[in-house]
Design a protein around this motif. Structure first.
Motif, mmCIF file in Angstrom:
data_model
loop_
_atom_site.group_PDB
_atom_site.id
_atom_site.type_symbol
_atom_site.label_atom_id
_atom_site.label_comp_id
_atom_site.label_asym_id
_atom_site.label_seq_id
_atom_site.Cartn_x
_atom_site.Cartn_y
_atom_site.Cartn_z
ATOM 1 N N TYR A 1 -37.262 -36.332 -36.616
ATOM 2 C CA TYR A 1 -37.917 -37.632 -36.754
ATOM 3 C C TYR A 1 -37.190 -38.542 -37.739
ATOM 4 O O TYR A 1 -36.522 -38.071 -38.670
ATOM 5 C CB TYR A 1 -39.375 -37.446 -37.205
ATOM 6 C CG TYR A 1 -40.247 -36.909 -36.103
ATOM 7 C CD1 TYR A 1 -40.876 -37.752 -35.205
ATOM 8 C CD2 TYR A 1 -40.410 -35.527 -35.934
ATOM 9 C CE1 TYR A 1 -41.663 -37.261 -34.169
ATOM 10 C CE2 TYR A 1 -41.198 -35.023 -34.905
ATOM 11 C CZ TYR A 1 -41.816 -35.896 -34.031
ATOM 12 O OH TYR A 1 -42.574 -35.403 -33.010
ATOM 13 N N VAL A 2 -37.326 -39.857 -37.516
ATOM 14 C CA VAL A 2 -36.781 -40.867 -38.422
ATOM 15 C C VAL A 2 -37.941 -41.417 -39.249
ATOM 16 O O VAL A 2 -38.838 -42.081 -38.713
ATOM 17 C CB VAL A 2 -36.105 -42.009 -37.644
ATOM 18 C CG1 VAL A 2 -35.671 -43.118 -38.599
ATOM 19 C CG2 VAL A 2 -34.912 -41.483 -36.850
ATOM 20 N N GLU A 3 -37.950 -41.117 -40.538
ATOM 21 C CA GLU A 3 -39.027 -41.595 -41.397
ATOM 22 C C GLU A 3 -38.762 -43.036 -41.812
ATOM 23 O O GLU A 3 -37.679 -43.365 -42.285
ATOM 24 C CB GLU A 3 -39.154 -40.712 -42.644
ATOM 25 C CG GLU A 3 -40.344 -41.104 -43.521
ATOM 26 C CD GLU A 3 -40.510 -40.186 -44.718
ATOM 27 O OE1 GLU A 3 -41.590 -40.214 -45.334
ATOM 28 O OE2 GLU A 3 -39.565 -39.445 -45.037
ATOM 29 N N VAL A 4 -39.762 -43.874 -41.597
ATOM 30 C CA VAL A 4 -39.668 -45.284 -41.981
ATOM 31 C C VAL A 4 -40.578 -45.502 -43.187
ATOM 32 O O VAL A 4 -41.792 -45.349 -43.097
ATOM 33 C CB VAL A 4 -40.093 -46.203 -40.820
ATOM 34 C CG1 VAL A 4 -40.032 -47.670 -41.249
ATOM 35 C CG2 VAL A 4 -39.194 -45.979 -39.603
ATOM 36 N N LYS A 5 -39.976 -45.865 -44.314
ATOM 37 C CA LYS A 5 -40.733 -46.011 -45.558
ATOM 38 C C LYS A 5 -41.082 -47.456 -45.882
ATOM 39 O O LYS A 5 -41.932 -47.716 -46.740
ATOM 40 C CB LYS A 5 -39.945 -45.393 -46.714
ATOM 41 C CG LYS A 5 -39.711 -43.893 -46.548
ATOM 42 C CD LYS A 5 -38.961 -43.315 -47.742
ATOM 43 C CE LYS A 5 -38.760 -41.813 -47.580
ATOM 44 N NZ LYS A 5 -38.043 -41.225 -48.739
ATOM 45 N N ASP A 6 -40.417 -48.397 -45.219
ATOM 46 C CA ASP A 6 -40.670 -49.811 -45.467
ATOM 47 C C ASP A 6 -41.840 -50.295 -44.614
ATOM 48 O O ASP A 6 -41.858 -50.090 -43.396
ATOM 49 C CB ASP A 6 -39.415 -50.619 -45.137
ATOM 50 C CG ASP A 6 -39.628 -52.111 -45.241
ATOM 51 O OD1 ASP A 6 -39.790 -52.615 -46.359
ATOM 52 O OD2 ASP A 6 -39.655 -52.770 -44.178
ATOM 53 N N ASP B 1 -45.405 -41.454 -45.831
ATOM 54 C CA ASP B 1 -46.733 -41.112 -46.334
ATOM 55 C C ASP B 1 -47.357 -42.223 -47.162
ATOM 56 O O ASP B 1 -48.584 -42.356 -47.236
ATOM 57 C CB ASP B 1 -46.678 -39.838 -47.189
ATOM 58 C CG ASP B 1 -46.384 -38.602 -46.350
ATOM 59 O OD1 ASP B 1 -46.695 -38.622 -45.138
ATOM 60 O OD2 ASP B 1 -45.846 -37.633 -46.910
ATOM 61 N N GLU B 2 -46.530 -43.033 -47.801
ATOM 62 C CA GLU B 2 -47.027 -44.051 -48.711
ATOM 63 C C GLU B 2 -47.442 -45.340 -48.011
ATOM 64 O O GLU B 2 -47.984 -46.256 -48.642
ATOM 65 C CB GLU B 2 -45.971 -44.383 -49.783
ATOM 66 C CG GLU B 2 -44.730 -45.079 -49.234
ATOM 67 C CD GLU B 2 -43.706 -44.140 -48.606
ATOM 68 O OE1 GLU B 2 -42.590 -44.602 -48.314
ATOM 69 O OE2 GLU B 2 -44.031 -42.950 -48.407
ATOM 70 N N LEU B 3 -47.215 -45.433 -46.697
ATOM 71 C CA LEU B 3 -47.459 -46.685 -45.993
ATOM 72 C C LEU B 3 -48.928 -46.881 -45.629
ATOM 73 O O LEU B 3 -49.665 -45.919 -45.400
ATOM 74 C CB LEU B 3 -46.622 -46.758 -44.710
ATOM 75 C CG LEU B 3 -45.101 -46.737 -44.893
ATOM 76 C CD1 LEU B 3 -44.415 -46.947 -43.557
ATOM 77 C CD2 LEU B 3 -44.651 -47.802 -45.882
ATOM 78 N N GLU B 4 -49.328 -48.146 -45.548
ATOM 79 C CA GLU B 4 -50.658 -48.523 -45.075
ATOM 80 C C GLU B 4 -50.564 -48.729 -43.574
ATOM 81 O O GLU B 4 -49.872 -49.633 -43.115
ATOM 82 C CB GLU B 4 -51.116 -49.818 -45.745
ATOM 83 C CG GLU B 4 -51.353 -49.718 -47.236
ATOM 84 C CD GLU B 4 -52.698 -49.073 -47.568
ATOM 85 O OE1 GLU B 4 -53.588 -49.123 -46.710
ATOM 86 O OE2 GLU B 4 -52.827 -48.530 -48.678
ATOM 87 N N MET B 5 -51.250 -47.891 -42.812
ATOM 88 C CA MET B 5 -51.213 -48.011 -41.365
ATOM 89 C C MET B 5 -52.447 -48.733 -40.859
ATOM 90 O O MET B 5 -53.482 -48.117 -40.568
ATOM 91 C CB MET B 5 -51.072 -46.637 -40.715
ATOM 92 C CG MET B 5 -49.741 -45.955 -41.004
ATOM 93 S SD MET B 5 -48.338 -46.786 -40.224
ATOM 94 C CE MET B 5 -47.632 -47.675 -41.618
ATOM 95 N N ASP B 6 -52.372 -50.042 -40.798
ATOM 96 C CA ASP B 6 -53.486 -50.897 -40.399
ATOM 97 C C ASP B 6 -53.763 -50.703 -38.926
ATOM 98 O O ASP B 6 -52.853 -50.746 -38.093
ATOM 99 C CB ASP B 6 -53.157 -52.353 -40.681
ATOM 100 C CG ASP B 6 -54.314 -53.304 -40.402
ATOM 101 O OD1 ASP B 6 -55.358 -52.837 -39.909
ATOM 102 O OD2 ASP B 6 -54.179 -54.507 -40.688
ATOM 103 N N SER B 7 -55.035 -50.491 -38.560
ATOM 104 C CA SER B 7 -55.399 -50.289 -37.143
ATOM 105 C C SER B 7 -55.141 -51.529 -36.321
ATOM 106 O O SER B 7 -55.160 -51.475 -35.101
ATOM 107 C CB SER B 7 -56.872 -49.901 -37.026
ATOM 108 O OG SER B 7 -57.707 -50.935 -37.514
ATOM 109 N N ASN B 8 -54.917 -52.676 -36.966
ATOM 110 C CA ASN B 8 -54.633 -53.896 -36.220
ATOM 111 C C ASN B 8 -53.154 -54.264 -36.283
ATOM 112 O O ASN B 8 -52.779 -55.366 -35.905
ATOM 113 C CB ASN B 8 -55.454 -55.063 -36.794
ATOM 114 C CG ASN B 8 -56.937 -54.856 -36.583
ATOM 115 O OD1 ASN B 8 -57.355 -54.497 -35.497
ATOM 116 N ND2 ASN B 8 -57.716 -55.093 -37.629
ATOM 117 N N ALA B 9 -52.341 -53.340 -36.789
ATOM 118 C CA ALA B 9 -50.912 -53.644 -36.937
ATOM 119 C C ALA B 9 -50.246 -53.797 -35.577
ATOM 120 O O ALA B 9 -50.632 -53.171 -34.630
ATOM 121 C CB ALA B 9 -50.215 -52.531 -37.718
#
Length: 250
Positions: A206-211, A242-250
Protein backbone atom coordinates in the motif's frame (compact mmCIF):
# COMPACT_ATOMS: atom_id res chain seq x y z
CA UNK A 1 -2.86 -10.61 4.44
CA UNK A 2 -2.79 -8.24 1.47
CA UNK A 3 -6.01 -6.95 0.02
CA UNK A 4 -7.48 -4.67 2.66
CA UNK A 5 -6.74 -1.12 3.72
CA UNK A 6 -8.31 1.54 5.89
CA UNK A 7 -9.96 2.90 2.72
CA UNK A 8 -12.25 -0.16 2.64
CA UNK A 9 -13.37 0.57 6.18
CA UNK A 10 -13.93 4.25 5.40
CA UNK A 11 -16.09 3.37 2.39
CA UNK A 12 -18.15 0.99 4.48
CA UNK A 13 -18.69 3.56 7.23
CA UNK A 14 -19.80 6.06 4.63
CA UNK A 15 -22.51 3.63 3.53
CA UNK A 16 -21.16 3.43 0.01
CA UNK A 17 -22.06 -0.23 -0.43
CA UNK A 18 -25.71 0.02 0.62
CA UNK A 19 -26.21 3.37 -1.08
CA UNK A 20 -25.03 2.00 -4.41
CA UNK A 21 -26.80 -1.36 -4.29
CA UNK A 22 -28.87 -0.41 -7.36
CA UNK A 23 -25.71 0.48 -9.26
CA UNK A 24 -24.09 -2.79 -8.16
CA UNK A 25 -27.06 -4.75 -9.50
CA UNK A 26 -26.87 -2.86 -12.80
CA UNK A 27 -23.19 -3.65 -13.21
CA UNK A 28 -23.61 -7.32 -12.35
CA UNK A 29 -26.58 -7.59 -14.71
CA UNK A 30 -24.44 -6.20 -17.52
CA UNK A 31 -21.74 -8.74 -16.70
CA UNK A 32 -24.28 -11.59 -16.71
CA UNK A 33 -25.74 -10.47 -20.03
CA UNK A 34 -22.34 -10.26 -21.72
CA UNK A 35 -21.34 -13.68 -20.38
CA UNK A 36 -24.63 -15.21 -21.58
CA UNK A 37 -24.27 -13.65 -25.01
CA UNK A 38 -20.70 -14.91 -25.44
CA UNK A 39 -21.06 -18.42 -24.00
CA UNK A 40 -24.79 -19.21 -23.85
CA UNK A 41 -27.34 -19.14 -21.06
CA UNK A 42 -26.44 -22.42 -19.33
CA UNK A 43 -24.17 -21.66 -16.36
CA UNK A 44 -23.07 -25.30 -16.14
CA UNK A 45 -21.54 -24.99 -19.60
CA UNK A 46 -20.46 -21.35 -19.31
CA UNK A 47 -17.84 -20.70 -16.57
CA UNK A 48 -17.95 -16.92 -17.02
CA UNK A 49 -21.72 -16.86 -16.62
CA UNK A 50 -21.52 -19.16 -13.62
CA UNK A 51 -19.02 -16.82 -11.98
CA UNK A 52 -21.19 -13.76 -12.71
CA UNK A 53 -24.23 -15.48 -11.19
CA UNK A 54 -22.15 -16.45 -8.14
CA UNK A 55 -21.25 -12.77 -7.74
CA UNK A 56 -24.92 -11.78 -8.16
CA UNK A 57 -26.04 -14.18 -5.44
CA UNK A 58 -23.32 -12.89 -3.12
CA UNK A 59 -24.74 -9.38 -3.59
CA UNK A 60 -28.25 -10.70 -2.80
CA UNK A 61 -29.43 -9.85 -6.29
CA UNK A 62 -33.03 -11.06 -6.80
CA UNK A 63 -33.44 -14.25 -8.82
CA UNK A 64 -35.77 -12.50 -11.28
CA UNK A 65 -33.08 -9.92 -12.02
CA UNK A 66 -30.54 -12.65 -12.70
CA UNK A 67 -32.87 -14.56 -15.02
CA UNK A 68 -33.82 -11.37 -16.87
CA UNK A 69 -30.14 -10.51 -17.41
CA UNK A 70 -29.44 -14.01 -18.79
CA UNK A 71 -32.40 -13.77 -21.19
CA UNK A 72 -31.28 -10.33 -22.32
CA UNK A 73 -27.87 -11.74 -23.13
CA UNK A 74 -29.09 -14.80 -25.00
CA UNK A 75 -31.49 -12.53 -26.89
CA UNK A 76 -28.55 -10.57 -28.26
CA UNK A 77 -28.56 -7.51 -25.98
CA UNK A 78 -30.73 -5.73 -28.56
CA UNK A 79 -27.76 -5.32 -30.87
CA UNK A 80 -25.56 -3.76 -28.20
CA UNK A 81 -21.94 -4.91 -28.11
CA UNK A 82 -19.91 -4.40 -24.94
CA UNK A 83 -16.14 -4.09 -24.80
CA UNK A 84 -13.98 -4.82 -21.77
CA UNK A 85 -11.31 -2.23 -20.99
CA UNK A 86 -8.70 -1.91 -18.27
CA UNK A 87 -7.33 1.50 -17.32
CA UNK A 88 -4.11 1.64 -15.31
CA UNK A 89 -4.05 4.96 -13.48
CA UNK A 90 -2.21 7.05 -10.94
CA UNK A 91 -3.96 9.12 -8.29
CA UNK A 92 -2.34 11.97 -6.32
CA UNK A 93 0.43 10.87 -3.96
CA UNK A 94 1.59 8.10 -6.31
CA UNK A 95 -1.41 5.89 -5.52
CA UNK A 96 -2.01 3.16 -8.11
CA UNK A 97 -5.55 2.57 -9.40
CA UNK A 98 -6.94 -0.22 -11.59
CA UNK A 99 -10.23 0.58 -13.31
CA UNK A 100 -12.18 -2.21 -15.01
CA UNK A 101 -14.75 -1.08 -17.55
CA UNK A 102 -17.49 -2.71 -19.59
CA UNK A 103 -18.73 -0.26 -22.23
CA UNK A 104 -20.71 -0.16 -25.45
CA UNK A 105 -18.72 2.88 -26.61
CA UNK A 106 -15.06 3.12 -25.66
CA UNK A 107 -14.77 6.47 -27.45
CA UNK A 108 -17.20 7.87 -24.85
CA UNK A 109 -15.88 6.13 -21.76
CA UNK A 110 -12.17 6.82 -22.26
CA UNK A 111 -12.56 10.63 -22.27
CA UNK A 112 -14.83 10.34 -19.20
CA UNK A 113 -12.17 8.40 -17.27
CA UNK A 114 -9.48 10.85 -18.40
CA UNK A 115 -11.64 13.80 -17.32
CA UNK A 116 -12.16 12.36 -13.82
CA UNK A 117 -8.43 11.76 -13.47
CA UNK A 118 -7.53 15.23 -14.73
CA UNK A 119 -9.94 17.05 -12.40
CA UNK A 120 -8.57 15.23 -9.36
CA UNK A 121 -4.87 15.40 -10.18
CA UNK A 122 -4.59 11.85 -11.53
CA UNK A 123 -3.27 10.47 -14.80
CA UNK A 124 -3.30 7.40 -17.03
CA UNK A 125 -0.34 5.06 -16.76
CA UNK A 126 1.27 2.94 -19.46
CA UNK A 127 0.14 -0.70 -19.78
CA UNK A 128 1.84 -2.75 -17.08
CA UNK A 129 3.03 0.26 -15.08
CA UNK A 130 0.29 -0.07 -12.46
CA UNK A 131 -0.90 -3.66 -12.85
CA UNK A 132 2.53 -4.90 -11.70
CA UNK A 133 1.66 -3.45 -8.27
CA UNK A 134 -1.38 -5.72 -7.92
CA UNK A 135 -2.33 -9.39 -7.87
CA UNK A 136 -5.60 -10.75 -9.26
CA UNK A 137 -7.52 -12.38 -6.40
CA UNK A 138 -10.99 -13.35 -5.27
CA UNK A 139 -12.04 -11.45 -2.16
CA UNK A 140 -15.05 -12.13 0.03
CA UNK A 141 -16.06 -9.90 2.94
CA UNK A 142 -18.49 -10.97 5.65
CA UNK A 143 -19.41 -9.88 9.16
CA UNK A 144 -17.71 -11.66 12.04
CA UNK A 145 -21.05 -12.06 13.81
CA UNK A 146 -22.03 -14.83 11.39
CA UNK A 147 -19.37 -17.41 12.22
CA UNK A 148 -16.44 -17.98 14.56
CA UNK A 149 -12.95 -17.39 13.24
CA UNK A 150 -11.98 -21.02 13.78
CA UNK A 151 -15.03 -22.29 11.88
CA UNK A 152 -14.38 -19.86 9.04
CA UNK A 153 -10.76 -20.96 8.75
CA UNK A 154 -11.78 -24.61 8.52
CA UNK A 155 -14.53 -23.89 6.00
CA UNK A 156 -12.80 -21.36 3.75
CA UNK A 157 -9.29 -22.80 3.74
CA UNK A 158 -10.74 -26.25 3.19
CA UNK A 159 -12.54 -24.96 0.08
CA UNK A 160 -9.40 -23.36 -1.37
CA UNK A 161 -9.00 -19.92 0.23
CA UNK A 162 -5.38 -18.87 0.72
CA UNK A 163 -5.69 -16.13 3.35
CA UNK A 164 -8.10 -14.70 5.94
CA UNK A 165 -7.89 -11.50 7.96
CA UNK A 166 -10.16 -10.22 10.74
CA UNK A 167 -10.53 -6.47 11.21
CA UNK A 168 -13.18 -3.99 12.41
CA UNK A 169 -15.90 -6.63 12.73
CA UNK A 170 -15.32 -8.14 9.28
CA UNK A 171 -13.57 -11.17 7.83
CA UNK A 172 -11.65 -10.69 4.59
CA UNK A 173 -11.23 -13.97 2.73
CA UNK A 174 -8.74 -14.11 -0.14
CA UNK A 175 -8.73 -16.81 -2.83
CA UNK A 176 -6.94 -17.63 -6.08
CA UNK A 177 -9.32 -16.79 -8.97
CA UNK A 178 -9.62 -20.50 -9.77
CA UNK A 179 -10.91 -21.25 -6.26
CA UNK A 180 -13.20 -18.23 -5.85
CA UNK A 181 -16.40 -20.02 -6.88
CA UNK A 182 -15.73 -23.03 -4.62
CA UNK A 183 -15.05 -20.81 -1.59
CA UNK A 184 -18.11 -18.67 -2.31
CA UNK A 185 -20.30 -21.75 -2.55
CA UNK A 186 -18.82 -23.25 0.62
CA UNK A 187 -19.68 -20.11 2.60
CA UNK A 188 -23.15 -19.52 1.17
CA UNK A 189 -24.07 -23.19 1.64
CA UNK A 190 -23.66 -22.58 5.38
CA UNK A 191 -25.95 -19.57 5.26
CA UNK A 192 -23.21 -16.94 5.19
CA UNK A 193 -24.12 -13.59 3.62
CA UNK A 194 -21.39 -11.62 1.88
CA UNK A 195 -21.00 -7.87 2.32
CA UNK A 196 -18.81 -7.85 -0.80
CA UNK A 197 -17.65 -10.63 -3.07
CA UNK A 198 -15.69 -10.34 -6.31
CA UNK A 199 -12.51 -11.10 -8.20
CA UNK A 200 -10.44 -7.93 -8.21
CA UNK A 201 -6.98 -6.47 -8.26
CA UNK A 202 -5.43 -6.73 -4.79
CA UNK A 203 -2.44 -4.49 -3.95
CA UNK A 204 0.86 -6.22 -3.26
CA UNK A 205 1.63 -3.30 -0.93
CA UNK A 206 0.00 0.00 0.00
CA UNK A 207 0.92 3.66 -0.56
CA UNK A 208 0.33 5.60 2.66
CA UNK A 209 -0.88 9.15 2.12
CA UNK A 210 -0.18 11.37 5.12
CA UNK A 211 -1.17 14.74 3.65
CA UNK A 212 -4.83 15.64 4.29
CA UNK A 213 -5.44 17.51 1.03
CA UNK A 214 -3.89 14.74 -1.05
CA UNK A 215 -5.86 12.04 0.77
CA UNK A 216 -9.13 13.94 0.19
CA UNK A 217 -8.33 14.19 -3.53
CA UNK A 218 -7.60 10.46 -3.73
CA UNK A 219 -10.86 9.58 -1.97
CA UNK A 220 -12.87 11.86 -4.24
CA UNK A 221 -11.14 10.48 -7.33
CA UNK A 222 -11.90 6.88 -6.37
CA UNK A 223 -15.54 7.72 -5.61
CA UNK A 224 -16.00 9.55 -8.93
CA UNK A 225 -14.53 6.61 -10.84
CA UNK A 226 -16.84 4.18 -9.03
CA UNK A 227 -19.84 6.36 -9.90
CA UNK A 228 -19.20 6.14 -13.65
CA UNK A 229 -21.89 3.98 -15.25
CA UNK A 230 -19.42 1.97 -17.36
CA UNK A 231 -17.00 1.19 -14.54
CA UNK A 232 -17.31 -2.33 -13.16
CA UNK A 233 -14.60 -2.24 -10.52
CA UNK A 234 -12.06 0.15 -8.99
CA UNK A 235 -9.06 -1.15 -7.04
CA UNK A 236 -6.34 0.96 -5.44
CA UNK A 237 -3.35 0.68 -3.12
CA UNK A 238 -4.44 3.77 -1.17
CA UNK A 239 -3.80 3.77 2.58
CA UNK A 240 -4.81 6.92 4.52
CA UNK A 241 -2.36 7.90 7.26
CA UNK A 242 -3.49 7.23 10.82
CA UNK A 243 -3.33 10.92 11.70
CA UNK A 244 -5.72 12.05 8.96
CA UNK A 245 -9.31 13.23 9.40
CA UNK A 246 -11.47 11.11 7.13
CA UNK A 247 -14.59 13.22 6.63
CA UNK A 248 -17.62 11.19 5.49
CA UNK A 249 -18.39 14.02 3.07
CA UNK A 250 -14.88 14.18 1.62
Amino acid sequence: MSGHSKWATIRRKKGAIDAKRGAIFTRIAKEISVAAKEGGGDPDANPRLRLAITKAKAANMPKDNIERAVKKGTGGLEGMVYEECLFECYAPGGVGVMVEVLTDKKSRTTPEIKSILSKMGGSLGNPGSVSRLFDRKGQLTLKTSQISEEELFDLALGAGADDIKTEDGYYYVSTPPSEYEAVQNALTSKGMEMVESEIKYIPLSYVEVKDQETADKVMKLLENLENNDDVQSVSSNFEPGDELEMDSNA
